[in-house]
Design a protein around this motif. Structure first.
Motif, PDB file in Angstrom:
ATOM      1  N   GLN A   1       0.212   5.372   3.040  1.00  0.00           N
ATOM      2  CA  GLN A   1      -0.566   4.575   2.079  1.00  0.00           C
ATOM      3  C   GLN A   1      -0.368   3.078   2.309  1.00  0.00           C
ATOM      4  OE1 GLN A   1       0.379   5.179  -2.045  1.00  0.00           O
ATOM      5  NE2 GLN A   1      -1.203   3.751  -2.699  1.00  0.00           N
TER       6      GLN A   1
ATOM      7  N   GLN B   1      -2.233   1.979   5.335  1.00  0.00           N
ATOM      8  CA  GLN B   1      -3.675   1.882   5.082  1.00  0.00           C
ATOM      9  C   GLN B   1      -4.007   0.630   4.271  1.00  0.00           C
ATOM     10  OE1 GLN B   1      -6.084   3.323   6.605  1.00  0.00           O
ATOM     11  NE2 GLN B   1      -4.692   4.702   7.691  1.00  0.00           N
ATOM     12  N   GLU B   2      -3.122   0.287   3.309  1.00  0.00           N
ATOM     13  CA  GLU B   2      -3.382  -0.914   2.500  1.00  0.00           C
ATOM     14  C   GLU B   2      -3.287  -2.189   3.344  1.00  0.00           C
ATOM     15  OE1 GLU B   2      -2.190   0.988  -1.809  1.00  0.00           O
ATOM     16  OE2 GLU B   2      -0.719  -0.213  -0.726  1.00  0.00           O
TER      17      GLU B   2
END
Ligand SMILES: Nc1nc2c(ncn2[C@@H]2O[C@H](COP(=O)(O)OP(=O)(O)OP(=O)(O)O)[C@@H](O)[C@H]2O)c(=O)[nH]1
Ligand SMILES: [Mg+2]
Length: 406
Positions: free
Chosen positions: A28, A31-32
């Motif tokens: 995550q 991806q951020e």
């Protein structure tokens, strides 16, 4: 100014992003970070079609990612008319050469992308000189890989690199250019230092924060000026300063360039004079976009940068902006009102604790809580006037202000 690399022919670039994910990073988180890189790419005029990540303890010294990954990227590039490959980390000159050779399309890294956006945004002579200096400093150690990006009429552009003598000549040209730009910047700095000194005894307040958090929007609301604000990164490069008078207490309010993680260090260095505005301010308004999933990390990046430029030891009011968006993205529609209220209370309590009571929660776009923000700023400004000029109550509302509004 050095020619822009992204989108310089007016056509939209079709880009892919590449990042190496470290062992301790979650998917995550990775991806951020890539969301941010995609936003940077979009700001520069490139459309992101795909993201490639690879988990590696150490990036490959020759090609940054491994052979297999490179082949995977190449096949995508070939089948999807990709015109640009953007890496999330700084590459060396030889890595750029090797990767471009393997992929047969231009390759740039995050620093280069940020420099490109800055180059496009720079308006004043000062900003343009600062960006150009940072660009040449970025290029110098990479000449071998970047020779074809340099202003070079005709010859040489192909798959073959320049000869050593050519690189040497280029290196000398770049070095000369750097010292010339440094001189020019020193001249401009002298002028702006004098300008700042002439602002005299007014308390100076500066808006700081991560890029795209709403600094210019707040500047406009607090000073009724028209500062360029838009949903792109680094909309503001030049500092704008306005005189503001609240309840007959005057002060100067400045909007400044936004910060970002992994800001190329040459850029920080050459924007030193712009950052002087922050360093010489009496009060900082640190704006945070609380609706951003990584807002706490952004807050940390800004604090770290403030420490780096030695501007951390002064009164700071932390403005948590975009509360409207925060509520929209955090609260499910079916959530009960008192649960929402509890969540908001916890949030405000936590950040008030962490900022010693110097936190304000607003939604600039809805003008929500703007009065509270005004009075928090006013209190701090008056407090400083009282300390600095104890016998001049005109400054803090004791008598009608003797100062004319400009
Ligand atoms: N939803 C919401 N959007 C906001 C709010 N405040 C600002 N924005 C939007 O956020 C975007 C960025 O605002 P700016 O004021 O340009 O931000 P900035 O911090 O000056 O950005 P840079 O100059 O690029 O560093 C714009 O699209 C604004 O309309 C808010 O309270 N709520
Ligand atoms: Mg701005």
């Amino acid at each position: 100014m050095i020619e822009r690399k992204v989108n310089s022919n007016g056509q939209e670039e079709r880009a892919v992003l590449v990042a190496v994910v470290h062992q301790e990073q979650t998917e995550q988180q990775a991806q951020e970070y890539l969301d941010e890189l995609a936003f940077l790419a979009e700001t520069a005029g490139a459309l992101t079609l795909k993201r490639f990540t690879q988990k590696l303890t150490h990036p490959d010294s020759r090609t940054f990612v491994g052979k297999g990954k490179l082949a995977e990227i190449r096949s995508y590039v070939e089948t999807h008319e990709i015109t640009l490959v953007i890496f999330d980390d700084e590459l060396t000159g030889s890595q750029i050469t090797n990767i471009e050779k393997a992929l047969q399309v231009p390759v740039i890294d995050r620093s280069d992308l940020i420099l490109d956006i800055f180059a496009r945004r720079a308006q004043t002579a000062q900003a343009r000189t600062q960006v150009e200096l940072a660009q040449y400093q970025y290029i110098l150690p990479r000449l071998k890989g970047m020779w074809k990006h340099l202003e070079r009429q005709g010859g040489g552009i192909g798959t073959r690199g320049p000869g050593e003598t050519e690189i040497e000549t280029d290196r000398r040209i770049v070095k000369d250019k750097i010292s010339l730009l440094r001189k020019r910047l020193a001249e401009i700095d002298k002028q702006s230092f004098t300008q700042r000194k002439e602002r005299g005894e007014f308390i100076r307040v500066a808006l700081v924060g991560y890029t795209n958090v709403g600094k210019s929007t707040i500047m406009n609301l607090l000073s009724k000026s028209e500062v360029f604000a838009e949903n792109k990164l680094f909309a503001t490069l030049d500092t704008t300063t306005r005189k503001v008078v609240y309840e007959s207490t005057p002060f100067l309010l400045s909007d400044t360039v936004g910060f970002i993680r992994k800001l190329p260090h040459h850029l920080v260095e050459s924007f030193k004079s712009t950052l002087d505005e922050v360093r010489e301010a009496d009060i900082l308004l640190h704006v945070v976009d609380i609706s951003h999933p990584r807002y706490e990390e952004q807050l940390g990046v800004v604090n770290k940068t403030l420490q780096d430029i030695k501007a951390f030891e002064k009164p700071i009011i932390t403005i948590f902006n975009k509360m409207d968006l925060y509520e929209k993205t955090t609260f499910d529609p079916w959530l009960e009102e008192d649960v929402k209220k509890d969540i908001l209370e916890d949030l405000t309590e936590r950040w008030n604790r962490e900022t010693n009571g110097n936190a304000v929660f607003i939604a600039a776009i809805e003008r929500r809580n703007l009065e509270a923000l005004r009075s928090t700023i006013l209190d701090k400004v008056k407090e400083l006037y009282q300390i600095r000029y104890p016998y001049r109550s005109a400054f803090y509302g004791g008598e009608p202000s003797a100062v004319e509004e400009t």
